[in-house]
Every structure is written in C-alpha cells, then in structure tokens.
Design an enzyme around this catalytic site. Sequence first.
Site, PDB file in Angstrom:
ATOM      1  N   SER A  38       0.620  -1.130   0.043  1.00  0.00           N
ATOM      2  CA  SER A  38       0.032   0.212   0.239  1.00  0.00           C
ATOM      3  C   SER A  38       1.202   1.497  -0.547  1.00  0.00           C
ATOM      4  CB  SER A  38      -0.910   0.253   0.888  1.00  0.00           C
ATOM      5  OG  SER A  38      -1.946   0.701   0.883  1.00  0.00           O
ATOM      6  N   ASP A 186      -5.978  -3.460  -2.422  1.00  0.00           N
ATOM      7  CA  ASP A 186      -4.379  -3.327  -1.993  1.00  0.00           C
ATOM      8  C   ASP A 186      -4.049  -4.632  -1.120  1.00  0.00           C
ATOM      9  OD1 ASP A 186      -3.551  -3.153   0.892  1.00  0.00           O
ATOM     10  OD2 ASP A 186      -4.461  -0.226   1.152  1.00  0.00           O
TER      11      ASP A 186
END
Length: 319
Positions: A38, A186
């Site tokens: 991320s 993610d």
Amino acid sequence: MWADAVFEGGGVKGIGLVGALSVAESKGYKWKKVAGTSAGSIIAALLAAGYTGKELYEILMEQEFLQFLAPSWYDYIPVVGPALRLWLKKGLYPTTELEKWVSTLLKAKGIQTFKDLPEGVELHVIASDISRSQLLVLPQDLKQYGYDPDSFPVAKAVCMSCSIPFFFEPVKLMHYPTRKTSYVVDGGVLSNFPVWLFDQDNPRWPTFGFSLCAEGEEQIHQIDGPLSMFRSLLYTMLDARDNRYVQQHEEIRTIQVPISGVKMTDFSLSKEKKEELFMSGVKAAEFFFNKWSFDQYLSARGKSKQITYKINPSDQAGG
C-alpha cells in the site's frame, strides 16, 4: 552499509515511515532490496528509483493528498451518486490521479518499468488478487498472468498495492492463461507487513522493517448494523496492527512508529499533522538504532554471520 527494507501499509500515515527512513539513511545505510504494501509500496518504489528519505519528506509535505480523490460525474448525482459508483465501479474513487503522481515522480528519475530500475536494486510490491485468492509479489508473480515482469509499469504495480477496497477502484489484471480478469486490491488485505520477504540463512546484512503501531487509547468501532460491521471489519483488516507479533518475533529488526488520531484514509491531513507524523518516525528510529547491533540481530534470529571479503552490488542480500 547495505541493508534491505520492508515498509508497512498505512495510507496517509506513511509519512511517519519516511521519518524513520531518514534516520536510517543518516546512519549510513543504503538499500539493496526494498518492498512495501500500500503506502509502503510508494515509499519502496521511490526509494528504488533513487529518491532519498529527505527528498521523500519534501515531496510528501508539499503534496495535497486530496488531489488523489478526483471527483467524477457520479459525485454530482444527488444522494445516490456515490452508491451508484460503488456498485458499478466497485470503488468510490479511481486510482488515476495517484498513478499519474507516482508515474511523474518515477519518470523524473528515468524510471517507467521494472527494467529501468538501477542495477543491483530490487523492488517488490505486495498486492492482493481477490479473484484468485492470491497474494501477489510484483513484478515476479506477473509471469503466471502472462506478462513480462521487466516491461510492466512500476506505477501500475504501486496502484494495485494501494487500492484500498471500496475506497479506490480495484485494478483489473487480465490472467491470459485462462482469459479471465482478476481484480487486484490493496496488498494489506493479505499481507500488510511482509518483513519475512527477504529472509535467508547466513545474511550479509540486515533487513529492517518500518512499521506503524497504535498509540494511546484503544480505538472502538461502533457497530449498529451490517454496514457499520462491514466498515469495522475492513478497517480492522487494513488498519489494525499485530503489535504482539512484532514485539515477540520481529522487534529486533522492526522500527515501530507510534501513530495516534489518524486513519489511513484521512487525505485532508494538514502540514502540521504531517510534520508530527514525520517526527514520530524520527524519534522511533533514533530510539531503535541507539540499542541495535548486527550481532544482536543475528543472535535473536538464530542466524550466523556469513564471512565475505568482497561484496558486489549484484550479491544476494537477506534478513
């Protein structure tokens, strides 16, 4: 002094990790292998491209994070607009502006694809294929999808890792062997802090983990129904920290940056709050390095030091 680095995900809180990174670099460390999930993938990618911790600090302090949340025509539809976009696009915001920003920064260093990264530097980006239920380590796992890892855009891989479920649109990736589309989101869904990634026996240098940890009172999510329960589940999955695991198993190589009062999606952070997060990382790293040594690192992890008289840039590292 060579080292590998792994950066945890945490959305806008990632500037705290940059504070810790800047201290590590002031100690003389340079990076062989870097990885991130991320927001951590942004730091890792820019670091691999040649940016320093100081440069990253300046970039993040000046960047207005709200620019990543570009409005679309859905937002102008009263009441049902966002819900309609979420239903059709599977995310409230596109990753277009984020990818454009990362791509511009990389191009400034002459980087577009993984092949363009400086010789001797490795970048690993963590993402989650929720269609195939797989953790992806990019670029190498792209082979199984039918892509050439070297020619894949670094900024696209970073956007995959940063696509917070339902907040950003998932990135579509064609799986050519089956001719089916995968939805990639993610990396924190499956591994928010892959500090294990570079582990090997007899390491020549350490792997440092740059992590975020909760500070202050425990955060309680109010659950009133299925929607609030789903939201709480999502934030627990992506935003919570397994501090006990870090303390018991990875403390010797993990710089834990205490963060309080900031959610990963607080894109309206003020410069003052950014500075506070950065300094929290600086203080955490100074405390860490004041008591750290490579011999203790090896002993705690049950490793032995590999004796070598010459280290070439192409040599393998490991933590």
